[in-house]
Design an enzyme around this catalytic site. Sequence first.
Site, PDB file in Angstrom:
ATOM      1  N   ASP A  76       0.858  -1.174   0.000  1.00 23.10           N
ATOM      2  CA  ASP A  76       0.000   0.000   0.000  1.00 23.10           C
ATOM      3  C   ASP A  76       0.902   1.234   0.000  1.00 23.10           C
ATOM      4  OD1 ASP A  76      -3.137   0.635   0.993  1.00 23.10           O
ATOM      5  OD2 ASP A  76      -1.673   2.222   1.322  1.00 23.10           O
ATOM      6  N   ASN A  84      -2.269  13.028  -3.805  1.00 27.07           N
ATOM      7  CA  ASN A  84      -3.390  13.483  -4.629  1.00 27.07           C
ATOM      8  C   ASN A  84      -3.815  14.897  -4.258  1.00 27.07           C
ATOM      9  OD1 ASN A  84      -3.991  11.622  -6.583  1.00 27.07           O
ATOM     10  ND2 ASN A  84      -5.183  10.332  -5.206  1.00 27.07           N
ATOM     11  N   HIS A  89      -4.564  14.976  -9.077  1.00 28.99           N
ATOM     12  CA  HIS A  89      -4.799  13.578  -9.447  1.00 28.99           C
ATOM     13  C   HIS A  89      -3.916  13.110 -10.584  1.00 28.99           C
ATOM     14  CE1 HIS A  89      -8.317  14.104  -6.895  1.00 28.99           C
ATOM     15  NE2 HIS A  89      -8.245  12.796  -6.751  1.00 28.99           N
ATOM     16  N   GLU A 119      -4.657   2.398  -4.359  1.00 28.42           N
ATOM     17  CA  GLU A 119      -3.202   2.449  -4.282  1.00 28.42           C
ATOM     18  C   GLU A 119      -2.633   1.184  -3.655  1.00 28.42           C
ATOM     19  OE1 GLU A 119      -5.346   4.192  -2.494  1.00 28.42           O
ATOM     20  OE2 GLU A 119      -4.577   4.717  -0.504  1.00 28.42           O
TER      21      GLU A 119
END
Lengths: 227, 252
Positions: A76, A84, A89, A119
């Site tokens: 992760d 972000n 983005h 993610e």
Amino acid sequence: MKEKKAKKDFCPHGFPDCPILGEIRDLRDACARLSHQVETDGLTGLYNYRHFLKALETEMERSRRLGLPTSLIMIDIDHFKAVNDTYGHEAGNRVLQHVGSIWRTHTRKIDIACRYGGEEFVIILPTTRLYRAVNTAQRLRKTLEEKELPLADGTSISITASFGVDACDPKENCTEEEFVDRVDRFLMQAKSEGRNRVCHRGSHGKTLTTELSREEREALFASKPGD
Amino acid sequence: MEFPVFAPSSVCFSSGKGGVGKTSISINTALALVDRGFRVLLVDGDLGLANVDVMLGLSVQTTMRDIIANDEDPRTVLVYPEPNLAVLPASSGVPDMVNLGPEDQAVIGQILQVLSADFDLVFVDVAAGIGPSVLWFNTVVHHNVVVITPDPTSITDAYALIKVLMRDHNRRRFYLVANMVRNEKEGIQVCQGLIKVVKKFLNVEPEYLGFVPRDNLMARAVRDQVPAVRSAETGKADEAIRKLAARMARGL
């Protein structure tokens, strides 16, 4: 991805420019393209979740036949939401591509790197023991940490990720879901212990070594007979 | 699907450190169990530097390597020093046997499965160290026996072996045998020391299985190629091994 060598097509009636043949050829190409798309994540080029489920099932079956464990690494990206929010983005997508390409280039050909969703990534390491999988995860963690991602405005961001690793021994008779759950728990542990680390069975946040720690040595020597 | 585990009870003797008397203990315990009515298969798991055959004074023509390389019938490779004791010999001086690949492991696993059908107990005497074949043998058996001596290096190596087996291979039940000790008291003391540390750091609790005293009988047995349990003399070592075997017979 898997483009077969084009077979020599021929029209049974011998028409030189047979329209049906052309149509068949188009359909075949479309079919190959679609089946590639069905198992690929469009953004990163890694395998997608759907393929992951299928591949995990296959590999665990292979494990049972060969008697060798299958290893799984779940990853992760740390603070992805912050990336972000800060850089937008577009930058977030660049990060996912960057990370995906590291997973692909720093694993073996037989390893199956997939985007799990968002993610989160997952890598299947077929017929691989835990310590090798942990070594791989350590290497991926280090590579990612060292490779900064240059942005369009000339700056660069450094990305880290948390890793959970486990191996499933065929003797354990565990299901795919149980296995994924187990690895996910190690990933959670890596997150809660402060991110940018690899957690696995018996890791307690430490790196995997067969060497004994100082405490262990001291305890062993303190327990010498005659004490 | 159930992963094939040997039908009879199987035990792996390992130590981490070499020269602690693993082979000697596994042979003698096997013989003591034969005396108790068990049919025992003793597998020489030291694939590169075999010596079970040497200790028993056997002459060996074919070995495990021939089974793997030439597809020999595993049964023809077995040597019977006694009607109820079979030895599956390994070859000596063959470095390529030390690092087993997955295919070899699968083949050996099948061989053991085929052979073990005729026995009540399978003993595997593995090599020293914590190489791939040592770890592999330790994971395909039911019980893991770790042989230690009062020597601190032996205790450290045994601890490292248990740590790797526990952490990377999910093994949780270990039995300790103390060799080359003065008496039972020292044997228990040495084992308890290790048990305490293993319990503290690894969260598993090995069990004390027994001890074998250091005496002349054992040393002479190796030199004469006659196991202590089969020697004309009886001594403390012989008695301790029979006690160990009795405890094993109950637990297996």
